[in-house]
Structure formats: structure tokens, C-alpha cells
Design an enzyme around this catalytic site. Structure first.
Site, PDB file in Angstrom:
ATOM      1  N   SER A  87       0.800  -1.220   0.000  1.00  0.00           N
ATOM      2  CA  SER A  87       0.000   0.000   0.000  1.00  0.00           C
ATOM      3  C   SER A  87       0.837   1.276   0.000  1.00  0.00           C
ATOM      4  CB  SER A  87      -0.928   0.007   1.222  1.00  0.00           C
ATOM      5  OG  SER A  87      -1.828  -1.089   1.183  1.00  0.00           O
ATOM      6  N   THR A 113      -4.010  -7.335 -12.265  1.00  0.00           N
ATOM      7  CA  THR A 113      -5.140  -8.048 -12.844  1.00  0.00           C
ATOM      8  C   THR A 113      -5.176  -7.861 -14.356  1.00  0.00           C
ATOM      9  OG1 THR A 113      -6.428  -7.756 -10.819  1.00  0.00           O
ATOM     10  CG2 THR A 113      -7.654  -8.265 -12.813  1.00  0.00           C
ATOM     11  N   ARG A 200     -12.500   1.988  -6.261  1.00  0.00           N
ATOM     12  CA  ARG A 200     -13.044   1.528  -4.984  1.00  0.00           C
ATOM     13  C   ARG A 200     -14.562   1.392  -5.026  1.00  0.00           C
ATOM     14  NH1 ARG A 200      -8.394   5.074  -1.923  1.00  0.00           N
ATOM     15  NH2 ARG A 200      -6.824   3.406  -2.041  1.00  0.00           N
ATOM     16  N   GLY A 296     -24.825 -25.361   6.256  1.00  0.00           N
ATOM     17  CA  GLY A 296     -24.267 -26.480   7.005  1.00  0.00           C
ATOM     18  C   GLY A 296     -23.134 -27.145   6.246  1.00  0.00           C
ATOM     19  N   GLY A 297     -23.116 -28.462   6.235  1.00  0.00           N
ATOM     20  CA  GLY A 297     -22.057 -29.202   5.553  1.00  0.00           C
ATOM     21  C   GLY A 297     -22.000 -28.913   4.064  1.00  0.00           C
ATOM     22  N   GLU A 320      -7.553  -3.018  -4.157  1.00  0.00           N
ATOM     23  CA  GLU A 320      -7.774  -1.580  -4.397  1.00  0.00           C
ATOM     24  C   GLU A 320      -7.509  -0.760  -3.131  1.00  0.00           C
ATOM     25  OE1 GLU A 320      -8.973   0.025  -8.283  1.00  0.00           O
ATOM     26  OE2 GLU A 320      -8.519  -1.920  -7.463  1.00  0.00           O
TER      27      GLU A 320
END
Length: 342
Positions: A87, A113, A200, A296-297, A320
Site C-alpha cells: 500500500s 489483474t 473503490r 451447514g455441511g 484496491e
């Protein structure tokens, strides 16, 4: 995405774009990320570079790139982060030195990216390494692939699998003297900070898409799945999760919409965009985790999309500008303003 005009959403019609308002852009981003966050990521940096060219580019730069960017013929990305910098952008080591033929670039970037498939890179670098303060020596160069520029590797990631994130190496890579965004050195830091307002907001939109997907999948599952003779949403513990998820999602959406509207009003929105990105990304992470709990699972199984949301959500927390940085941005604007209405 090319046929839908996605790559031209921030480009005026005079350059062949399909411009929309910032709130509309946010909703489009959310819708793409609702289906697959990587799709929204593919146009995030591209939009920031479009805005940079539109606001700061010379007429020659605008006419050279924007018409082809609008159609998706050229896809663009931005290169800020360095392996040792994170940063701390002013501590960057990538340098572009001027000679009689233009600029010679040396250095490296990481977490870029779309770098492998982009034809244009908005490179943040130092054109005057000895400048004091340091940000006065930072410029944005419009860089295209060629000798001396290597995409050294694709970084392995937890999620966000549909778009590559790459390391770039510059070894005496040459660009012309006309590659400086706007034609004047030393303005890159302030230019990029303005561009990151859009970035952002776009990340906040992506976070909303992931959060919405996790919430809607959880709502559907909680009505279909039964335990102890009734749908699980009727169990208070599960119902409370859904109520909290819906409330926090709605709040994040309104906060992001407010920031987008302020942007279109022509106001400085680094604080508002930081708030939107901070809150929406943290909300997406919380909702994705609660979606795993509701399922759950099955929430841990690759047979359901919930595990993908849980892997994709952390990107928006660190991308960002980390959320720790967002808090710094917010307070540095909040204190001088004195209140939220200033």
C-alpha cells in the site's frame, strides 16, 4: 461482454462508448459479480484506465486508445503494487528514466489483474526518483507490451480464479516521450488517487454482487431444507442469520449508492468511496461466512456455489487498497471536513 458494451460504460459516445451514470455502473458491476465475480473483475481496471484517460489524457491519447477500449479491442489495466511496497505507493522502485528517444523503464509490479491479456497498462512509476516530496516525482506512463516487458508468472490464489493476477518485470522497456498521461511528469500520484475513487466504488459493487449471491442462495436453501419437521428458516438461529444478512446487505448497498451519486455530482469522494469499499467488502465476507453456516455441511462442498463466494469475498477486503488503508483515507478526510455533511 464486448457485445453488451461493458468495456465502454465509462467512455463517452464521441469515442464510441456506451456511457452510463455511476450508480448504473455500480448496479451493472453488482449484477456481473452476482453471477461470477471474475466477470466484474475483468472490467474493473479497464474502467479506471478509461476514466484516467478521459480526465487527464491528452487529445492524442484519448483518440488513440478510447475508441478501441470502448469496443473491447483494447483491454486495459493499471499497475501500482510492487513486491516490496504494498500500500506504500510512494516507496515504489519502478523507475522510468528519460533519454533522447523517450523513457526506459526498469522495475517490477505484482498483483496486476488482466496483465497477460491487456494491451494497455497504466503504469505508476517514478520519473524523478530524487523528488521531494516523493509523490512529486511519480507519473503514469501508458505502456504497451513489447521487448523488455515480461509477464513473469500468474499468482496462485484462494479465489478469483477467472481472471489472472500477474507479476510484471520491466527490463529496459522503452516507451515514447508521449507516453506520460497528460503529457506532464509528476502528476501521476494525484491522477491515480482520483482514478481509485472509481476503482473503490467498483470493488464495492463487486462485493455487493458476492454478498447478494450468498444471501439469495441462503434464502432459497433455508426455505427448501427442512429439519425437525419445518423449513430451517423457521428456526430462530437460522432466521436471525438471514435477517442480519439482509439488513447489512441493504445498508452496504445504500452506502455505495450514496458514494456513486456524490461522484456524479462532481464532488471529491475519496472518503465516501473508501467507506463504501470498506463496509461493502466486510459485509460480503460476513454474509459469505454466514451463508456457509446456513448451508451447514453443504456450504463446505464444491457442489454448491457458497464455497466460491467464501473464497472470492476476501479479495475485496485487500484489493484496491486494504481496508486498513481505507480507514486512514476516511479519517484524513473526516477530520478536516469536521462532519459528514461538509
Amino acid at each position: 461482454m464486448k457485445q453488451l458494451g461493458i468495456f465502454g460504460l465509462a467512455i463517452p459516445e464521441e469515442y464510441g462508448g456506451t456511457p452510463v451514470s455511476t450508480p448504473c455502473y455500480m448496479f451493472i458491476t453488482e449484477a456481473l459479480a452476482r453471477g461470477w465475480m471474475s466477470l466484474a473483475g475483468a472490467m474493473g481496471g479497464h474502467t479506471v484506465v478509461s476514466k484516467l484517460l478521459l480526465h487527464f489524457g491528452t487529445e492524442e491519447q484519448k483518440h488513440r486508445y478510447l475508441p478501441r477500449m470502448a469496443t473491447g479491442q483494447i483491454r486495459a489495466t493499471m499497475a501500482l503494487t510492487e513486491p516490496g511496497g504494498g500500500s506504500d505507493l510512494q516507496a515504489m522502485r519502478t523507475v522510468a528514466r528519460r533519454d533522447d528517444e523517450g523513457y526506459v523503464i526498469n522495475g517490477s509490479k505484482t498483483w496486476i489483474t488482466n496483465a497477460r491479456r491487456s494491451q494497455l497498462i497504466a503504469l505508476l512509476c517514478k520519473t524523478d526518483p530524487d523528488a521531494d516530496p516523493a509523490h512529486k516525482g511519480i507519473s503514469i506512463l501508458l505502456v504497451e507490451h513489447g521487448p523488455g516487458l515480461t509477464v513473469s508468472r500468474d499468482l496462485p490464489k484462494l479465489g478469483y480464479k477467472g481472471v489472472e493476477s500477474c507479476e510484471l518485470s520491466f527490463d529496459d522497456h522503452r516507451v515514447g516521450a508521449d507516453a506520460v498521461l497528460g503529457g506532464t511528469e509528476g502528476r501521476g500520484f494525484s491522477q491515480m488517487m482520483k482514478g481509485l475513487e472509481t476503482g473503490r466504488l467498483q470493488v464495492a459493487g463487486r462485493a455487493l454482487g458476492v454478498a447478494r449471491a450468498a444471501l439469495e442462495d441462503s434464502l432459497s436453501y433455508a426455505q427448501e431444507r427442512e429439519s425437525f419437521g419445518k423449513p430451517i428458516w423457521k428456526h430462530q438461529s437460522v432466521g436471525n442469520y438471514l435477517a442480519d444478512m439482509a439488513t447489512s446487505f441493504s445498508a452496504a448497498r445504500q452506502l455505495t449508492l450514496h458514494a456513486a451519486q456524490e461522484y456524479d455530482a462532481g464532488r471529491r469522494v475519496d472518503m465516501e468511496a473508501g467507506m463504501a469499499k470498506l463496509f461493502a467488502s466486510e459485509t460480503a465476507m460476513d454474509i459469505a461466512l454466514n451463508a456457509v453456516r446456513v448451508h451447514g455441511g453443504y456450504g463446505y462442498s464444491t457442489e454448491f456455489d457458497v464455497e466460491r463466494y467464501f473464497r472470492d469475498a476476501p479479495l475485496m477486503i485487500v484489493g484496491e487498497g486494504t481496508n486498513e488503508i481505507q480507514r486512514n483515507v476516511i479519517v484524513r478526510q473526516l477530520v478536516p471536513r469536521g462532519n459528514l455533511d461538509a
